[in-house]
Design an enzyme around this catalytic site. Structure first.
Site, PDB file in Angstrom:
ATOM      1  N   LYS A  73      42.602 -23.173  -1.984  1.00 11.73           N
ATOM      2  CA  LYS A  73      41.271 -23.208  -2.583  1.00 11.73           C
ATOM      3  C   LYS A  73      40.641 -21.819  -2.543  1.00 11.73           C
ATOM      4  O   LYS A  73      40.421 -21.248  -1.481  1.00 11.73           O
ATOM      5  CB  LYS A  73      40.356 -24.192  -1.846  1.00 11.73           C
ATOM      6  CG  LYS A  73      38.975 -24.322  -2.503  1.00 11.73           C
ATOM      7  CD  LYS A  73      38.141 -25.416  -1.851  1.00 11.73           C
ATOM      8  CE  LYS A  73      37.499 -24.984  -0.555  1.00 11.73           C
ATOM      9  NZ  LYS A  73      36.404 -23.979  -0.784  1.00 11.73           N
TER      10      LYS A  73
ATOM     11  N   ASP B 292      37.239 -23.203  -6.752  1.00 12.27           N
ATOM     12  CA  ASP B 292      36.083 -23.995  -6.340  1.00 12.27           C
ATOM     13  C   ASP B 292      34.786 -23.228  -6.605  1.00 12.27           C
ATOM     14  O   ASP B 292      34.167 -22.681  -5.691  1.00 12.27           O
ATOM     15  CB  ASP B 292      36.206 -24.339  -4.848  1.00 12.27           C
ATOM     16  CG  ASP B 292      35.140 -25.303  -4.379  1.00 12.27           C
ATOM     17  OD1 ASP B 292      34.598 -26.041  -5.223  1.00 12.27           O
ATOM     18  OD2 ASP B 292      34.855 -25.326  -3.165  1.00 12.27           O
TER      19      ASP B 292
ATOM     20  N   LYS C  82      32.205 -24.741  -8.407  1.00  8.37           N
ATOM     21  CA  LYS C  82      31.132 -25.740  -8.537  1.00  8.37           C
ATOM     22  C   LYS C  82      30.184 -25.360  -9.682  1.00  8.37           C
ATOM     23  O   LYS C  82      28.981 -25.211  -9.509  1.00  8.37           O
ATOM     24  CB  LYS C  82      30.372 -25.897  -7.217  1.00  8.37           C
ATOM     25  CG  LYS C  82      31.234 -26.394  -6.057  1.00  8.37           C
ATOM     26  CD  LYS C  82      30.406 -26.613  -4.805  1.00  8.37           C
ATOM     27  CE  LYS C  82      31.256 -27.159  -3.665  1.00  8.37           C
ATOM     28  NZ  LYS C  82      32.206 -26.146  -3.136  1.00  8.37           N
TER      29      LYS C  82
ATOM     30  N   ASP D 164      25.446 -25.327 -15.006  1.00  4.83           N
ATOM     31  CA  ASP D 164      24.579 -24.525 -15.871  1.00  4.83           C
ATOM     32  C   ASP D 164      24.442 -25.262 -17.195  1.00  4.83           C
ATOM     33  O   ASP D 164      24.903 -26.402 -17.332  1.00  4.83           O
ATOM     34  CB  ASP D 164      25.179 -23.121 -16.056  1.00  4.83           C
ATOM     35  CG  ASP D 164      24.110 -22.047 -16.233  1.00  4.83           C
ATOM     36  OD1 ASP D 164      23.208 -22.246 -17.079  1.00  4.83           O
ATOM     37  OD2 ASP D 164      24.173 -21.009 -15.547  1.00  4.83           O
TER      38      ASP D 164
ATOM     39  N   THR E  69      29.290 -32.424   1.019  1.00  2.47           N
ATOM     40  CA  THR E  69      29.522 -33.057   2.313  1.00  2.47           C
ATOM     41  C   THR E  69      28.647 -32.477   3.424  1.00  2.47           C
ATOM     42  O   THR E  69      28.614 -33.013   4.526  1.00  2.47           O
ATOM     43  CB  THR E  69      31.004 -32.952   2.717  1.00  2.47           C
ATOM     44  OG1 THR E  69      31.441 -31.601   2.591  1.00  2.47           O
ATOM     45  CG2 THR E  69      31.856 -33.845   1.827  1.00  2.47           C
TER      46      THR E  69
ATOM     47  N   ARG F 291      38.560 -24.274   8.196  1.00  4.83           N
ATOM     48  CA  ARG F 291      38.310 -23.752   9.537  1.00  4.83           C
ATOM     49  C   ARG F 291      39.220 -24.303  10.630  1.00  4.83           C
ATOM     50  O   ARG F 291      39.609 -23.551  11.537  1.00  4.83           O
ATOM     51  CB  ARG F 291      36.827 -23.956   9.891  1.00  4.83           C
ATOM     52  CG  ARG F 291      35.931 -22.907   9.241  1.00  4.83           C
ATOM     53  CD  ARG F 291      34.451 -23.210   9.382  1.00  4.83           C
ATOM     54  NE  ARG F 291      34.016 -24.229   8.431  1.00  4.83           N
ATOM     55  CZ  ARG F 291      32.745 -24.556   8.233  1.00  4.83           C
ATOM     56  NH1 ARG F 291      31.795 -23.955   8.922  1.00  4.83           N
ATOM     57  NH2 ARG F 291      32.433 -25.461   7.334  1.00  4.83           N
TER      58      ARG F 291
END
Length: 251
Positions: A34, A61, A63, A66, A125, A217
């Site tokens: 990603k 990614d 997102k 617009d 999330t 992470r």
């Protein structure tokens, strides 16, 4: 390809040289990388190119959110890079989602690539019920908002949805098996939530019907990233086996 790498997405939220090195170390367990906002803002298309050269499928990614014309152009340019997945915000509305689909198809065709799978982001999330109330939604409205946005995207023709594991089972039942469900914010058993509000384990994600599991992470902050990646892949493989055994029992 073994089943776990097809499911696991490495969130490479690191400086590009470190991200390249990390992916080289864990590629056997992660079939997808990603590329998020931080990498793309700093390096642009190069951040996509380096991982494609390493043999990874790329999940861009951004997102996107617009007006339809802007999204059409952005999706067209993203698809021309040969990315495999591209995120857009479902809350941009039907016209914007349709523009993203059209732009992605055009950009991929012009560059000779397969169109990317669009993934419509429902509710981030990192957002919980209290945040939803602060945004003006009624108490307990998070799950219904996720479902509403997922249905909107599905009806617009978008074939994938980003949601938390908590909503995955309901969405799988509502949308059917043809829709790609992507679940970010995953943490191994006992892992720290950090800035995520709605987290679950990779096993729970698989058992809930998720197709793509985004993990960052817990791998790159681990003392031994290779070991952490191996344990995640084993957890996913075990959950897939549970599903297979359960399916045989039903038959």
């Amino acid at each position: 390809m073994r089943p776990a790498p097809q499911k696991l997405v490495l969130a490479a939220d690191l400086p590009l040289d470190l991200a390249q090195r990390l992916y080289s170390e864990v590629a056997v367990h992660f079939g997808v990388v990603k590329v998020g906002l931080s990498l793309f803002v700093e390096h642009g298309p190069k951040a996509v190119e380096v991982f494609r050269k390493l043999g990874a499928r790329v999940f861009l990614d951004l997102k996107l959110h617009d007006i339809p014309n802007t999204i059409h152009l952005a999706a067209q340019r993203a698809a021309a890079m040969g990315v495999d997945y591209l995120t857009v915000h479902a809350s941009g509305g039907r016209a914007m989602l349709c523009a993203a689909l059209e732009g992605a198809a055009k950009g991929a065709a012009l560059a000779g690539h397969k169109p990317p799978q669009l993934l419509a982001v429902t509710v981030l999330t990192s957002i919980g019920e209290a945040d939803m109330e602060a945004l003006g939604f009624r108490a307990g409205g998070l799950a219904s908002q996720v479902e509403r946005l997922a249905l909107l995207a599905h009806e617009a023709g978008v074939g994938g949805v980003v949601c938390s594991v908590e909503e995955a089972t309901a969405l799988r039942q509502r949308l059917g098996n043809g829709v790609v469900l992507c679940t970010p914010g995953l943490r191994p058993q006992g892992g720290q939530k950090a800035d995520q509000s709605r987290t679950q384990t990779p096993r729970q994600a698989i058992l809930s019907g998720a197709d793509l599991l985004v993990v960052g992470r817990p791998v790159y902050e681990a003392a031994n990233p290779q070991q952490a990646a191996s344990l995640l892949a084993a957890e996913v493989a075990g959950a897939l086996e549970e599903l297979a055994v359960g399916a045989k029992a039903i038959i």
